[in-house]
Design an enzyme around this catalytic site. Structure first.
Site, PDB file in Angstrom:
ATOM      1  N   TYR A  59       0.829  -1.195   0.000  1.00  0.00           N
ATOM      2  CA  TYR A  59       0.000   0.000   0.000  1.00  0.00           C
ATOM      3  C   TYR A  59       0.874   1.260   0.000  1.00  0.00           C
ATOM      4  O   TYR A  59       1.461   1.640   1.013  1.00  0.00           O
ATOM      5  CB  TYR A  59      -0.927   0.018   1.208  1.00  0.00           C
ATOM      6  N   HIS A 140      -0.089 -12.437   1.413  1.00  0.00           N
ATOM      7  CA  HIS A 140      -0.793 -11.465   0.580  1.00  0.00           C
ATOM      8  C   HIS A 140      -0.825 -11.888  -0.895  1.00  0.00           C
ATOM      9  O   HIS A 140       0.208 -11.962  -1.556  1.00  0.00           O
ATOM     10  CB  HIS A 140      -0.087 -10.106   0.709  1.00  0.00           C
TER      11      HIS A 140
END
Length: 325
Positions: A59, A140
């Site tokens: 992010y 992830h």
């Protein structure tokens, strides 16, 4: 249900608030945010009682973790729960392979699900966050790396859990089938399912959610607005990070029409829907600014009559077997 209510994940001692704060947006998702605005957003979430925060190296290529840590490192560590992710390392470079991060950092993500890569990712995240531990570590997006995720990433996280360095092992993905594979083969405490258990897509219900319920694996429901379409259905609205097609926009409009008849904002129905399934422990929703944090809480706590869910099923907008709040 109260947004600030705490619930334990699976068989662990880790607790999350029923409403969690997704921190992708403070990493400059689509539009620049800046350090000051990001700080105020995280501080507002804290001031309003939210205590579960989810970030990732991806992010903003480190921005989200740094900005979250700048606030949370000053808060009592026992009072909040933090998750981040492994499977991508940040290396020098300015290219953004996703094309969605608006604030360059001079770093770019590369996949690495190796045992050593996961340990390095964990250490790098701690440094960016300025914290001494992470509560939940998600593997992830291992879509194309399932073998490595099971043989290397999961053992690395299991060892961290056994050593008491993390409290829960998880996997986070935008699809359900691969999470089913991971949940069957690994001793997961929770999973983060993004966009696949929403008012527009209940594919997670077919196998993943029942499996998690049987195995006491808590589900963290993310992407409940499907990237924006369920927040404001209009032409050009995003669905899973791309402009939605006309059929999806029309379906979202139909759901909103039913909500309007009951005086319920579509956002409220979207944010509360996943909690109808007993496997779902928390809904994780992002925000660009304090206003969105406050709106998320209002929508989460909006009083929704049971007749709304019944009308959605009667109109064929939800299958009759789908559990509702």
């Amino acid at each position: 249900m109260q947004a600030t209510q705490r619930v334990r994940l699976g068989r662990t001692e880790v607790e999350v608030t029923r409403l969690g704060v997704g921190l992708a947006q403070i990493g400059g998702l689509y539009t620049p945010v800046g350090d000051s605005a990001a700080r105020v957003t995280v501080e507002t979430a804290w001031d309003l009682g939210l205590r579960y925060f989810d970030t990732a190296p991806l992010y903003g290529c480190g921005l989200s973790e740094r900005r979250a840590g700048a606030v949370l490192a000053d808060r009592p560590r026992a009072e909040f729960t933090l998750s981040t992710k492994v499977g991508r390392l940040l290396v020098p470079g300015d290219d953004d392979p996703q094309g969605i991060w608006a604030e360059p950092t001079g770093l770019r993500p590369v996949f690495d699900f190796s045992y050593a890569g996961v340990r390095r990712s964990y250490a790098d995240s701690l440094e960016r966050l300025g914290l001494d531990r992470i509560d939940i570590a998600h593997i992830h997006d291992p879509d194309a790396h399932l073998a490595d995720a099971l043989r290397q990433a999961y053992p690395a996280l299991a060892d961290l859990r056994a050593a008491g360095e993390i409290g829960a092992v998880s996997a986070g993905m935008n699809q359900a089938p691969a999470l089913v594979t991971l949940a069957r083969a690994a001793d997961l405490d929770c999973v983060m399912l993004a966009g696949r258990y929403t008012l527009l897509d209940q594919s997670g219900l077919a196998e993943l959610l029942p499996l998690c319920q049987r195995r006491q694996i808590s589900v963290l429901a993310a992407g409940v607005y499907n990237s924006g379409l369920l927040a404001d259905p209009k032409p050009g609205a995003f669905y899973d990070y791309a402009p939605a097609d006309a059929a999806l926009v029309e379906r979202a409009h139909a759901i909103r029409t039913v909500c309007d008849r009951h005086g319920v904002p579509l956002r409220a129905a979207a944010i509360q829907f996943p909690l109808g399934h007993p496997a779902v422990a928390s809904v994780v929703v992002g925000a660009h600014d304090p206003r969105q944090i406050a709106d998320n809480i209002t929508m989460f706590e909006w009083d929704i009559p049971g007749a709304l869910w019944a009308d959605l099923k009667r109109a064929g907008l939800l299958a009759r077997e789908v559990p509702t709040p």
